[in-house]
Scaffold this active site. Structure first.
Site, mmCIF file in Angstrom:
data_model
loop_
_atom_site.group_PDB
_atom_site.id
_atom_site.type_symbol
_atom_site.label_atom_id
_atom_site.label_comp_id
_atom_site.label_asym_id
_atom_site.label_seq_id
_atom_site.Cartn_x
_atom_site.Cartn_y
_atom_site.Cartn_z
ATOM 1 N N PRO A 90 4.956 -2.828 7.931
ATOM 2 C CA PRO A 90 4.453 -1.483 7.656
ATOM 3 C C PRO A 90 2.980 -1.514 7.296
ATOM 4 O O PRO A 90 2.540 -2.338 6.501
ATOM 5 C CB PRO A 90 5.284 -1.031 6.444
ATOM 6 C CG PRO A 90 5.694 -2.302 5.764
ATOM 7 C CD PRO A 90 5.865 -3.307 6.874
ATOM 8 N N SER A 119 5.307 2.996 7.870
ATOM 9 C CA SER A 119 4.736 2.922 6.522
ATOM 10 C C SER A 119 4.942 4.199 5.718
ATOM 11 O O SER A 119 4.848 5.311 6.247
ATOM 12 C CB SER A 119 3.241 2.631 6.605
ATOM 13 O OG SER A 119 2.635 2.850 5.343
ATOM 14 N N GLN A 139 9.550 2.178 5.371
ATOM 15 C CA GLN A 139 9.110 1.524 4.133
ATOM 16 C C GLN A 139 8.676 2.582 3.128
ATOM 17 O O GLN A 139 7.911 3.486 3.453
ATOM 18 C CB GLN A 139 7.939 0.582 4.425
ATOM 19 C CG GLN A 139 7.290 -0.025 3.177
ATOM 20 C CD GLN A 139 6.072 0.760 2.697
ATOM 21 O OE1 GLN A 139 5.349 1.320 3.516
ATOM 22 N NE2 GLN A 139 5.853 0.802 1.395
ATOM 23 N N TYR A 141 7.028 3.281 -0.832
ATOM 24 C CA TYR A 141 6.576 2.958 -2.176
ATOM 25 C C TYR A 141 7.392 3.855 -3.093
ATOM 26 O O TYR A 141 7.456 5.062 -2.871
ATOM 27 C CB TYR A 141 5.085 3.250 -2.322
ATOM 28 C CG TYR A 141 4.205 2.279 -1.580
ATOM 29 C CD1 TYR A 141 4.162 0.943 -1.959
ATOM 30 C CD2 TYR A 141 3.414 2.682 -0.516
ATOM 31 C CE1 TYR A 141 3.346 0.035 -1.296
ATOM 32 C CE2 TYR A 141 2.594 1.780 0.149
ATOM 33 C CZ TYR A 141 2.569 0.463 -0.246
ATOM 34 O OH TYR A 141 1.769 -0.435 0.412
ATOM 35 N N ARG A 176 -9.508 -4.141 -4.313
ATOM 36 C CA ARG A 176 -10.084 -4.331 -2.971
ATOM 37 C C ARG A 176 -11.575 -4.020 -2.998
ATOM 38 O O ARG A 176 -12.009 -2.949 -2.568
ATOM 39 C CB ARG A 176 -9.340 -3.459 -1.968
ATOM 40 C CG ARG A 176 -7.823 -3.585 -2.166
ATOM 41 C CD ARG A 176 -7.015 -3.582 -0.921
ATOM 42 N NE ARG A 176 -5.606 -3.744 -1.257
ATOM 43 C CZ ARG A 176 -4.618 -2.983 -0.805
ATOM 44 N NH1 ARG A 176 -4.891 -2.007 0.038
ATOM 45 N NH2 ARG A 176 -3.368 -3.211 -1.163
ATOM 46 N N HIS A 290 1.782 -9.351 0.477
ATOM 47 C CA HIS A 290 1.143 -8.132 0.969
ATOM 48 C C HIS A 290 -0.087 -8.479 1.833
ATOM 49 O O HIS A 290 -1.090 -7.780 1.819
ATOM 50 C CB HIS A 290 0.727 -7.250 -0.224
ATOM 51 C CG HIS A 290 0.836 -5.769 0.028
ATOM 52 N ND1 HIS A 290 1.858 -4.997 -0.457
ATOM 53 C CD2 HIS A 290 0.028 -4.919 0.707
ATOM 54 C CE1 HIS A 290 1.668 -3.736 -0.098
ATOM 55 N NE2 HIS A 290 0.578 -3.660 0.624
ATOM 56 N N ARG A 293 -3.446 -8.748 -0.097
ATOM 57 C CA ARG A 293 -4.156 -7.508 -0.445
ATOM 58 C C ARG A 293 -3.848 -7.025 -1.853
ATOM 59 O O ARG A 293 -4.395 -6.028 -2.290
ATOM 60 C CB ARG A 293 -3.776 -6.398 0.543
ATOM 61 C CG ARG A 293 -4.192 -6.684 1.965
ATOM 62 C CD ARG A 293 -3.442 -5.818 2.964
ATOM 63 N NE ARG A 293 -3.891 -4.445 3.033
ATOM 64 C CZ ARG A 293 -4.915 -4.025 3.779
ATOM 65 N NH1 ARG A 293 -5.588 -4.901 4.497
ATOM 66 N NH2 ARG A 293 -5.247 -2.763 3.820
HETATM 67 C C1 FNR Z 1 -0.518 -3.250 4.794
HETATM 68 N N1 FNR Z 1 0.647 -3.593 4.121
HETATM 69 C C2 FNR Z 1 1.489 -2.594 3.676
HETATM 70 N N2 FNR Z 1 2.698 -2.905 3.143
HETATM 71 C C3 FNR Z 1 3.549 -1.942 2.766
HETATM 72 O O1 FNR Z 1 4.647 -2.250 2.305
HETATM 73 N N3 FNR Z 1 3.214 -0.623 2.922
HETATM 74 C C4 FNR Z 1 2.032 -0.234 3.444
HETATM 75 O O2 FNR Z 1 1.773 0.952 3.590
HETATM 76 C C5 FNR Z 1 1.108 -1.240 3.808
HETATM 77 N N4 FNR Z 1 -0.114 -0.910 4.316
HETATM 78 C C6 FNR Z 1 -0.900 -1.888 4.886
HETATM 79 C C7 FNR Z 1 -2.040 -1.524 5.575
HETATM 80 C C8 FNR Z 1 -2.796 -2.490 6.221
HETATM 81 C C9 FNR Z 1 -4.009 -2.075 7.000
HETATM 82 C C10 FNR Z 1 -2.419 -3.852 6.148
HETATM 83 C C11 FNR Z 1 -3.201 -4.920 6.858
HETATM 84 C C12 FNR Z 1 -1.304 -4.218 5.436
HETATM 85 C C13 FNR Z 1 1.090 -4.996 4.065
HETATM 86 C C14 FNR Z 1 1.859 -5.358 5.328
HETATM 87 O O3 FNR Z 1 3.092 -4.697 5.384
HETATM 88 C C15 FNR Z 1 2.150 -6.865 5.386
HETATM 89 O O4 FNR Z 1 2.749 -7.282 4.176
HETATM 90 C C16 FNR Z 1 0.917 -7.692 5.651
HETATM 91 O O5 FNR Z 1 0.034 -7.029 6.511
HETATM 92 C C17 FNR Z 1 1.318 -9.025 6.264
HETATM 93 O O6 FNR Z 1 0.234 -9.848 6.410
HETATM 94 P P1 FNR Z 1 -0.575 -10.043 7.796
HETATM 95 O O7 FNR Z 1 0.420 -10.245 8.890
HETATM 96 O O8 FNR Z 1 -1.417 -8.827 7.961
HETATM 97 O O9 FNR Z 1 -1.374 -11.269 7.487
#
Ligand code: FNR
Length: 396
Positions: A90, A119, A139, A141, A176, A290, A293
């Site tokens: 997501p 998401s 997904q 929050y 961030r 995450h 992040r």
């Molecule tokens: C995310 N991630 C994330 N996770 C989640 O649970 N809800 C969300 O809305 C978001 N939003 C989001 C935005 C962006 C731009 C990124 C890059 C990531 C985290 C995402 O689901 C996931 O855990 C990571 O992106 C996995 O790592 P890689 O594959 O990007 O390295």
């Protein structure tokens, strides 16, 4: 099975030979704040880097002459057989990076028969994503208040989703700093600098942003109970995204009582939390930091995967963060993952090539897995658990 790269691959995708190739291509297309939002980690980016280096800590032990002509990477999860052991993680605000980005991801995943997770901070209504892909997961929050939790679960169920992923690693948002440096905020604040970024990235401006404005109007947050209706571009940029730092396992218990479908908890890094999730009635886990992040310095999910799997042997344990190659997928499976998810590269793919771009990315990863299963000497992914991985360095 897998296809070779078809000659009908759009021209601009022909130079994309692996998932990682989408990143520099997307960087050229996207305004700096948007690229920075997708690419960034937090603070020192230690977790972001560690997510990649963790895979290099392992080496394969191959077997030869194993008769591997009939190999399959099909994987069954929650009663459905998917064509690959990976899915699309997501990602919030996908539609900022790519025209109707969530739908591009959803349609590509549907065409390839892999899971896609819609998401909770999307700019496309979860009902529209589910219509584009009836097998998509949602997904959330967890909203801070019981009434909003009930309303969200009811809405997701009404939309027809079968799997709800609750992201638990966001008591507060990560630090961030790069968002400040690149001029990203949520919502975006109109400014001369932002307008200049648009003008200097015309493919994004006309192909994505203005096209969206003309056809669908200003994008709004659609899926979060706290922010629903907030426009992506707004002068009063400070909005209450809802407090979540008081949430405890009892809130997951509440969701479990309300939600009849599969319940997955995302953002687990410890055996203790894996057991708590199981005790609350979760049907699966996603081990994740995450994508680096949230907490800078959080351990790479790959490193804790074996201990989490050992703690909850009855649950399918999935992982994400840093997966880029077929070999990464195979290593995660060898360390106990049932499934992996990938974030950024698929969003870059959508930004560069829309839905065909995402399909191209999925095909590339499937081809890597298919080829390297043969080189490993396996026909089924379960065989990865039969001692195929050793530490890449140090005495054996
Ligand atoms: C995310 N991630 C994330 N996770 C989640 O649970 N809800 C969300 O809305 C978001 N939003 C989001 C935005 C962006 C731009 C990124 C890059 C990531 C985290 C995402 O689901 C996931 O855990 C990571 O992106 C996995 O790592 P890689 O594959 O990007 O390295």
């Amino acid at each position: 099975g897998t296809r070779t790269i078809a000659t009908d691959t759009p021209r601009r995708l022909r130079s994309i030979l692996s998932l990682e190739d989408f990143e520099p291509a997307a960087r050229r297309v996207l305004p700096r704040p948007v690229y920075g939002y997708v690419a960034g980690g937090c603070e020192t980016d230690a977790s972001l880097a560690g997510n990649r280096s963790a895979f290099a800590e392992w080496g394969f032990v191959t077997r030869v002459l194993q008769g591997v002509a009939q190999r399959s990477q099909a994987t069954t999860l929650f009663g459905k057989t998917w064509s690959a052991p990976f899915g699309i993680a997501p990602m919030g605000m996908c539609a900022l990076a790519a025209y109707r980005g969530d739908l591009a991801l959803a349609q590509a995943a549907a065409a390839a028969n892999i899971p896609m997770v819609c998401s909770g901070t999307g700019l496309i209504a979860l009902e529209d994503v589910r219509r584009a892909n009836p097998d998509a997961w949602f997904q959330a929050y967890v909203p801070g208040e019981t009434a909003r939790i009930e309303a969200l679960v009811e809405r997701v169920a009404r939309a027809g989703y079968g799997t709800l992923v609750v992201t638990a690693d966001t008591a507060v948002s990560g630090n961030r700093e790069n968002h400040v440096r690149v001029g990203f905020s949520s919502p975006l604040r109109p400014s001369v600098a932002l307008a200049w970024q648009g003008v200097t990235h015309p493919r994004w401006l006309f192909g994505s942003f203005l096209r969206t404005l003309a056809q669908h109007g200003m994008p709004h947050f659609e899926n979060s109970q706290a922010t629903r209706g907030a426009p992506i571009l707004s002068r009063n940029a400070v909005r209450d995204f809802g407090a979540r730092d008081h949430l405890g396992w009892e809130h997951l218990g509440l969701i479990r009582r309300l939600w009849k479908g599969q319940l997955v908890v995302k953002g687990i890094l410890s055996a203790a939390d894996a057991r708590s999730a199981r005790d609350c009635g979760a049907d699966g886990l996603i081990v994740s930091n995450h994508g680096g992040r949230q907490l800078d310095g959080a351990v790479s999910p790959l490193r804790v995967l074996p201990s989490v799997v050992a703690a909850v042997p009855e649950l399918p344990v999935m992982m994400d963060s840093g997966v880029r190659r077929g070999n990464d997928v195979l290593k995660a499976i060898a360390l106990g993952a049932r499934f992996v998810f990938i974030g950024r590269p698929f969003l870059y793919a959508a930004a560069v090539g829309g839905e065909p771009g995402v399909r191209h990315g999925i095909t590339l990863l499937q081809q890597e897995i298919h080829r390297n299963m043969a080189l490993l000497g396996i026909s089924r992914l379960e065989q990865m658990r039969e001692g195929r991985l050793v530490p890449a360095q140090g005495p054996l």
